[in-house]
Write a protein that holds these residues in place. Structure first.
Motif, PDB file in Angstrom:
ATOM      1  N   PHE A  13       0.860  -1.189   0.000  1.00  0.00           N
ATOM      2  CA  PHE A  13       0.000   0.000   0.000  1.00  0.00           C
ATOM      3  C   PHE A  13       0.899   1.243   0.000  1.00  0.00           C
ATOM      4  N   PRO A  14       0.936   1.971  -1.110  1.00  0.00           N
ATOM      5  CA  PRO A  14       1.710   3.231  -1.141  1.00  0.00           C
ATOM      6  C   PRO A  14       0.867   4.312  -0.483  1.00  0.00           C
ATOM      7  N   LEU A  15       1.215   4.677   0.748  1.00  0.00           N
ATOM      8  CA  LEU A  15       0.334   5.534   1.548  1.00  0.00           C
ATOM      9  C   LEU A  15       0.455   6.998   1.201  1.00  0.00           C
ATOM     10  N   GLY A  16       1.606   7.384   0.648  1.00  0.00           N
ATOM     11  CA  GLY A  16       1.784   8.789   0.288  1.00  0.00           C
ATOM     12  C   GLY A  16       2.899   9.425   1.095  1.00  0.00           C
ATOM     13  N   ARG A  17       3.131  10.702   0.766  1.00  0.00           N
ATOM     14  CA  ARG A  17       4.260  11.441   1.347  1.00  0.00           C
ATOM     15  C   ARG A  17       3.749  12.500   2.317  1.00  0.00           C
ATOM     16  N   HIS A  18       4.646  12.843   3.249  1.00  0.00           N
ATOM     17  CA  HIS A  18       4.336  13.948   4.163  1.00  0.00           C
ATOM     18  C   HIS A  18       5.610  14.760   4.386  1.00  0.00           C
ATOM     19  N   LEU A  66      -2.013   8.688   7.391  1.00  0.00           N
ATOM     20  CA  LEU A  66      -1.972   8.353   5.962  1.00  0.00           C
ATOM     21  C   LEU A  66      -2.639   7.005   5.705  1.00  0.00           C
ATOM     22  N   MET A  67      -2.506   6.063   6.656  1.00  0.00           N
ATOM     23  CA  MET A  67      -3.146   4.757   6.506  1.00  0.00           C
ATOM     24  C   MET A  67      -4.673   4.883   6.541  1.00  0.00           C
ATOM     25  N   VAL A  68      -5.191   5.686   7.473  1.00  0.00           N
ATOM     26  CA  VAL A  68      -6.647   5.890   7.538  1.00  0.00           C
ATOM     27  C   VAL A  68      -7.140   6.529   6.236  1.00  0.00           C
ATOM     28  N   ASP A  69      -6.413   7.548   5.757  1.00  0.00           N
ATOM     29  CA  ASP A  69      -6.825   8.209   4.508  1.00  0.00           C
ATOM     30  C   ASP A  69      -6.752   7.240   3.323  1.00  0.00           C
ATOM     31  N   TYR A  70      -5.734   6.411   3.295  1.00  0.00           N
ATOM     32  CA  TYR A  70      -5.571   5.448   2.188  1.00  0.00           C
ATOM     33  C   TYR A  70      -6.727   4.447   2.177  1.00  0.00           C
ATOM     34  N   ARG A  71      -7.058   3.933   3.376  1.00  0.00           N
ATOM     35  CA  ARG A  71      -8.177   2.976   3.447  1.00  0.00           C
ATOM     36  C   ARG A  71      -9.482   3.616   2.998  1.00  0.00           C
TER      37      ARG A  71
END
Lengths: 160, 160
Positions: A13-18, A66-71
């Motif tokens: 899961f590529p969650l994204g950058r911060h 980021l995990m919550v947003d990805y889900r």
């Protein structure tokens, strides 16, 4: 989230950058980790870090966000395709969390989570358990955080 | 913090208590863990938790804050007695973090940290490494969080 049966070891899961700004580093640390190298630029400059760095806990909770947003994004696109969405969570905890390098002001961390094991829960046989390895890598390709975790995910239900 | 040589396995740090209010549970979770059972009382009431609960990450970072405050109080009273204060940190990471029970609105968690191992650092021989086991216990005597961690602490220096 997909159902347990549709998830494989190796799924990523590529969650994204911060990007960590000075303001948010200090704001988090004033509340939860008020050590001088997290809240005071000049004291941090004189510390062995040589500059303001994010609390390790801050780099961990950004993964959670980021995990919550990805889900949520994954669930929305599954619903848009008319696919049923499996319930996920709660997490049981995590293992082997390592802060490998400091995260400085302006650093951008790229978070990624990989499924490393799957099994049916003994205590809740209608659920599966997914084990993850999660990592955060900075803009120089250096890993700054890694940990493993386990979370419940719904099974498809009894076979027809 | 005391010097490495003055710390024994079994030494315990009573970090203090924290009561989790609805406002801070929601404020933390809106930023870092916006799942419905952390941010919305009525949705939480319909979840299998039956009420609003704190993010597990929230219960962990409150430990960090209490630990920083405890070290500061300890350092101040050592300085007041004219004793030298050893440097401590950074932490290397955490192991075996378990969220054992939900933390509901109004729950008071009593945090405690015990030294479970001590050794001299291989990579930084002027420092010792302390391994801790930390726990949080609610007002009913139920453990809600436990984890282990390792942190650097200064040695007294070369023997005279």
């Amino acid at each position: 989230m997909k159902y347990f049966e549709d998830i494989r070891v190796g799924d990523t899961f590529p969650l994204g950058r911060h990007t960590f700004t000075a303001d948010e580093i200090k704001s988090f640390a004033r509340r939860f980790d008020p050590q001088h190298f997290h809240i005071d630029e000049s004291a941090a400059g004189r510390s062995h870090f040589g500059g303001l760095i994010a609390s390790g806990w801050h780099t961990a909770v950004v993964w959670m966000r980021l995990m919550v947003d990805y889900r949520r994004r994954m669930a929305e696109s599954m619903r848009a395709r008319g696919e049923p969405v499996a319930g996920v969570g709660p997490a049981l905890g995590f293992r082997a969390l390592k802060w490998l390098r400091p995260v400085y002001v302006g650093d951008t961390v790229d978070y990624r989570t990989e499924v490393i094991a799957t099994r049916i829960s003994d205590s809740r046989p209608r659920s599966g358990l997914l084990s993850y390895r999660s990592t955060g890598v900075n803009q120089n390709g250096e890993m700054v955080i890694t940990f493993e975790s386990t979370t419940f995910v719904e099974r498809r239900g009894e076979p027809p």
